[in-house]
Scaffold this motif. Sequence first.
Motif, short mmCIF file in Angstrom:
data_model
loop_
_atom_site.label_atom_id
_atom_site.label_comp_id
_atom_site.label_asym_id
_atom_site.label_seq_id
_atom_site.Cartn_x
_atom_site.Cartn_y
_atom_site.Cartn_z
N GLY A 109 -10.13 23.28 3.02
CA GLY A 109 -10.01 22.35 4.13
C GLY A 109 -11.29 22.19 4.94
O GLY A 109 -12.05 23.14 5.14
N SER A 110 -11.53 20.97 5.40
CA SER A 110 -12.67 20.66 6.25
C SER A 110 -12.26 20.84 7.71
O SER A 110 -11.22 20.35 8.13
N LYS A 115 -11.91 34.09 8.77
CA LYS A 115 -12.48 33.25 9.83
C LYS A 115 -13.84 33.83 10.21
O LYS A 115 -13.94 34.98 10.61
N ILE A 116 -14.88 33.04 10.05
CA ILE A 116 -16.24 33.50 10.29
C ILE A 116 -16.69 33.12 11.70
O ILE A 116 -16.44 32.01 12.17
N ASP A 117 -17.37 34.05 12.37
CA ASP A 117 -17.80 33.85 13.76
C ASP A 117 -19.22 33.31 13.80
O ASP A 117 -20.19 34.04 13.68
N GLY A 118 -19.33 31.99 13.95
CA GLY A 118 -20.63 31.35 14.06
C GLY A 118 -20.48 30.05 14.83
O GLY A 118 -19.72 29.97 15.78
N THR A 119 -21.18 29.03 14.39
CA THR A 119 -21.03 27.71 14.98
C THR A 119 -20.82 26.70 13.85
O THR A 119 -21.47 26.77 12.80
N CYS A 120 -19.92 25.77 14.08
CA CYS A 120 -19.47 24.87 13.02
C CYS A 120 -20.51 23.78 12.73
O CYS A 120 -21.13 23.23 13.65
N CYS A 121 -20.69 23.48 11.45
CA CYS A 121 -21.61 22.44 11.00
C CYS A 121 -20.89 21.53 10.00
O CYS A 121 -19.82 21.88 9.49
N TYR A 122 -21.53 20.42 9.71
CA TYR A 122 -20.91 19.42 8.83
C TYR A 122 -22.03 18.74 8.04
O TYR A 122 -23.11 18.49 8.58
N MET A 130 -21.68 17.55 0.51
CA MET A 130 -21.26 16.36 1.25
C MET A 130 -19.79 16.44 1.67
O MET A 130 -18.92 16.81 0.87
N GLU A 131 -19.55 16.12 2.94
CA GLU A 131 -18.23 16.09 3.57
C GLU A 131 -17.59 17.48 3.69
O GLU A 131 -16.40 17.59 3.97
N GLN A 132 -18.38 18.52 3.52
CA GLN A 132 -17.89 19.87 3.78
C GLN A 132 -18.27 20.30 5.19
O GLN A 132 -19.27 19.84 5.74
N THR A 133 -17.48 21.22 5.74
CA THR A 133 -17.87 21.90 6.97
C THR A 133 -18.23 23.33 6.62
O THR A 133 -17.72 23.91 5.66
N LEU A 134 -19.16 23.88 7.39
CA LEU A 134 -19.67 25.22 7.14
C LEU A 134 -19.89 25.92 8.48
O LEU A 134 -19.95 25.27 9.54
N GLU A 135 -20.04 27.22 8.44
CA GLU A 135 -20.30 28.00 9.64
C GLU A 135 -21.73 28.52 9.58
O GLU A 135 -22.13 29.15 8.58
N LEU A 136 -22.51 28.23 10.61
CA LEU A 136 -23.85 28.81 10.72
C LEU A 136 -23.74 30.17 11.39
O LEU A 136 -23.21 30.28 12.51
N ILE A 137 -24.20 31.22 10.71
CA ILE A 137 -24.20 32.56 11.30
C ILE A 137 -25.62 33.09 11.29
O ILE A 137 -26.47 32.63 10.53
N GLY A 138 -25.88 34.08 12.16
CA GLY A 138 -27.20 34.68 12.14
C GLY A 138 -27.64 35.27 13.45
O GLY A 138 -26.87 35.39 14.41
N GLY A 150 -13.73 28.49 4.06
CA GLY A 150 -12.77 28.78 3.00
C GLY A 150 -13.33 29.53 1.82
O GLY A 150 -12.60 29.87 0.90
N VAL A 151 -14.64 29.84 1.84
CA VAL A 151 -15.25 30.45 0.67
C VAL A 151 -14.96 31.95 0.57
O VAL A 151 -15.02 32.54 -0.51
#
Length: 324
Positions: free
Chosen positions: A5-6, A57-64, A190-198, A222-223
């Motif tokens: 899911g996105s 659930k990953i603790d970062g900031t959401c990206c698209y 493309m059209e995925q959302t991801l979490e930026l961590i670091g 979801g990975v």
Amino acid sequence: MRRLGSVQQKIPCVFLTEVRSEPSRKRDCQQFQVVATENVNPAALESDIHCATATEKIDGTCCYVTTYKGEPYLWARLDRKPTKQADKRFKKYQYSQKTCKGFVWNVDKDFREVPESWIAAHRVQHENGRPVPDEHGHVPGWVPVDHINKQYCWHASVVNYDAGVALVLKTDGEDEGLLEIVCVPLADLMEQTLELIGTNVNGNPYGLGSKKHPVHVLVPHGVLRIWNPPPVEFQQLYSWFQECQEGRVEGIVWHCDDGTLVKIHRHHLGLKWPVSDTFLNTRPVVVHVDETPEPDASEKDLFKSFSSINGKLFSCIRDIQFEP
């Protein structure tokens, strides 16, 4: 890459929630907190939550990742938020009524301005052609990440638009227990959302990098699958978070077969986050970044740094160090 899911909207809790008059464990200066009851959210039951795929659930900031100026581009989450006065009215209403429902916004006056390039997230409701806030008082949206805006410099560090690639943390294709950091074409995201961590994101709960050598990566939503999730029952989830190594995570996001997403956060259960020795740091990680750095690339260029340790295996992402 496996695609679930996105994340375009706030994800609802798997349980019905209530507002309690006590200081929030999640947000400083908030004198109330939202906690889970023991009643499963009917929306989760309708989406067959018991057959859903559970992921960390990953603790970062959401990206698209979507198109900008005709090319695949990384976008940063930027919710259109209320002004201070409007937010004060909203919080007062929420505190007194124990709910967000029923509050009336003046969409023309109550919200801060956003950049011209801003776009509303998918499924944001519109009235008279204008996006309106969700029940939390935000209009979820996105802004493109470039290398000029210092506000998004850590987002920009994980993408190379000239090469059209991004630095991604994912599971190994043959061994789910092994993580790998790879360069992935933006076109494949493309059209995925991801979490930026670091290092410089959300207090760095996973201990990546250092001030001298910051480390940031994108994690596709979801990975990171949870292979033995507890049943969706309050006490069993509470015990899992408290007692299991796999439960040393920020929360769980369930991906239902109909596309619905629901979650549980440790704070919903009154549990502390972050924790020491997160589950993410129990898994080995191998670096597969074989990019030819630009001739004038800075020593702090992440692609150059990861290329210098291409093929190396580390016991966990916290242990990643770049060669001097």
